[in-house]
Design a protein around this motif. Structure first.
Motif, short mmCIF file in Angstrom:
data_model
loop_
_atom_site.label_atom_id
_atom_site.label_comp_id
_atom_site.label_asym_id
_atom_site.label_seq_id
_atom_site.Cartn_x
_atom_site.Cartn_y
_atom_site.Cartn_z
N TYR A 73 1.18 -9.14 10.90
CA TYR A 73 0.71 -7.94 10.11
C TYR A 73 -0.56 -8.17 9.56
O TYR A 73 -0.90 -9.05 8.68
CB TYR A 73 1.85 -7.78 9.01
N ALA A 83 -1.49 1.99 -1.42
CA ALA A 83 -1.15 2.74 -0.35
C ALA A 83 -0.66 1.72 1.01
O ALA A 83 0.27 1.76 1.55
CB ALA A 83 -1.91 3.62 0.21
N ASP A 84 -1.74 0.91 1.07
CA ASP A 84 -1.47 -0.28 2.25
C ASP A 84 -0.35 -1.00 1.97
O ASP A 84 0.53 -1.26 2.87
CB ASP A 84 -2.94 -1.26 2.33
N GLU A 87 2.74 0.96 2.82
CA GLU A 87 3.16 1.08 4.19
C GLU A 87 3.56 -0.31 4.48
O GLU A 87 4.62 -0.47 5.28
CB GLU A 87 1.79 1.42 4.87
N GLU A 90 7.24 -0.62 3.71
CA GLU A 90 8.08 0.42 4.40
C GLU A 90 8.23 -0.18 5.87
O GLU A 90 9.60 -0.03 6.47
CB GLU A 90 7.40 1.67 4.48
N THR A 91 7.23 -0.83 6.41
CA THR A 91 7.27 -1.29 7.77
C THR A 91 8.24 -2.42 7.92
O THR A 91 9.05 -2.43 8.88
CB THR A 91 5.97 -1.77 8.17
N GLN A 140 6.25 -4.29 -4.57
CA GLN A 140 6.73 -3.24 -3.57
C GLN A 140 7.68 -3.59 -2.40
O GLN A 140 8.53 -2.96 -2.01
CB GLN A 140 5.39 -2.70 -2.68
#
Length: 251
Positions: A73, A83-84, A87, A90-91, A140
């Motif tokens: 990644y 936001a990054d 994401e 979430e990935t 996150q």
């Protein structure tokens, strides 16, 4: 006072079998060594770093050694946004469905200088990589980690985080703040069964980053990053169950 990893600790075969571990700064230094070791002990490793070529090299080493297929990644923590990070979380959930370990090995500085001499850009970038990105990534990923039966978050720190020194600039400030973050956050998360959060000082190591900051030091005489890996395996695995909010050091 910081605690220590048990003297002579030797990880058992398959210590991290079936676990998913995300490691920042995985392309070089301690991050690379930790990724290789975690895979060797059974973990599926998510390699996060800014240089794809370096991450690919670690990926190839893990596969050549017969470890579980890792994932890459690419992310430049110096310029990443919330936001990054969202994401990324979430990935990880979509692709793996779980997260059992998070190790913050990424570190950044361009050199040590007086507080009054550090360029504003370098100050902001240092705090971003060494503190803010580590916090936001943990925040996150926390829901996934809380779902795990036995999960561990490790912030790699430095002696200057526990005993501040002059001429360490934003790097020293960030590491000092991380120690406070671990203490406070571990108390907040204390009621979560099986989840622990600790800091770990690997000690002086023979790395490119060390050479950049200590130009007068004979870095080549220092132990390599592999010398500090056993401590991280201990903190990632079940042997460290119940250890929470501690400032640990290489034994």
């Amino acid at each position: 006072m910081s605690a220590a990893i048990p003297a002579g600790y030797t990880p058992a075969a398959g210590l991290l079998q079936g676990r998913v571990v995300l490691i920042t700064g995985a392309g070089a230094g301690l991050g690379r060594a930790t990724a290789l070791a975690a895979a060797r002990f059974g973990a599926t490793v998510i390699l996060l770093g800014r240089t794809v070529k370096k991450l690919e090299a670690v990926f190839d080493e893990i596969e050549a050694a017969g470890g579980p297929q890792p994932a890459i990644y690419p992310m430049n923590l110096a310029g990443t946004t919330w936001a990054d990070i969202f994401e990324l979380a979430e990935t990880v959930e979509r692709e793996f469905g779980r997260l059992d370990g998070l190790v913050h090995c990424a570190a950044h500085f361009k050199g040590f200088t007086a507080m009054t001499e550090e360029a504003p850009k370098d100050w902001l970038e240092g705090l971003q990589v060494n503190l803010t990105a580590a916090y936001s990534l943990t925040r996150q990923c926390l829901p996934l980690l809380q779902q795990a039966r036995d999960a561990s978050i490790v912030f790699v720190t430095d002696a200057v985080g526990r005993e501040p020194k002059a001429l360490r600039g934003s790097y020293g400030v960030a590491k000092y703040a991380l120690e406070g973050l671990v203490k406070g956050w571990s108390q907040e998360l204390g009621a979560t069964p099986g989840l622990r959060i600790n800091s770990y000082d690997p000690g002086a190591m023979r790395t490119e980053l060390r050479a950049r900051g200590f130009v007068a030091e004979e870095v080549q005489k220092l132990p390599g990053p592999d010398a500090a890996v056993a401590g991280l395996l201990y903190l990632l695995g079940p042997d460290s169950a119940g250890i929470n909010g501690q400032a640990l050091s290489r034994s």
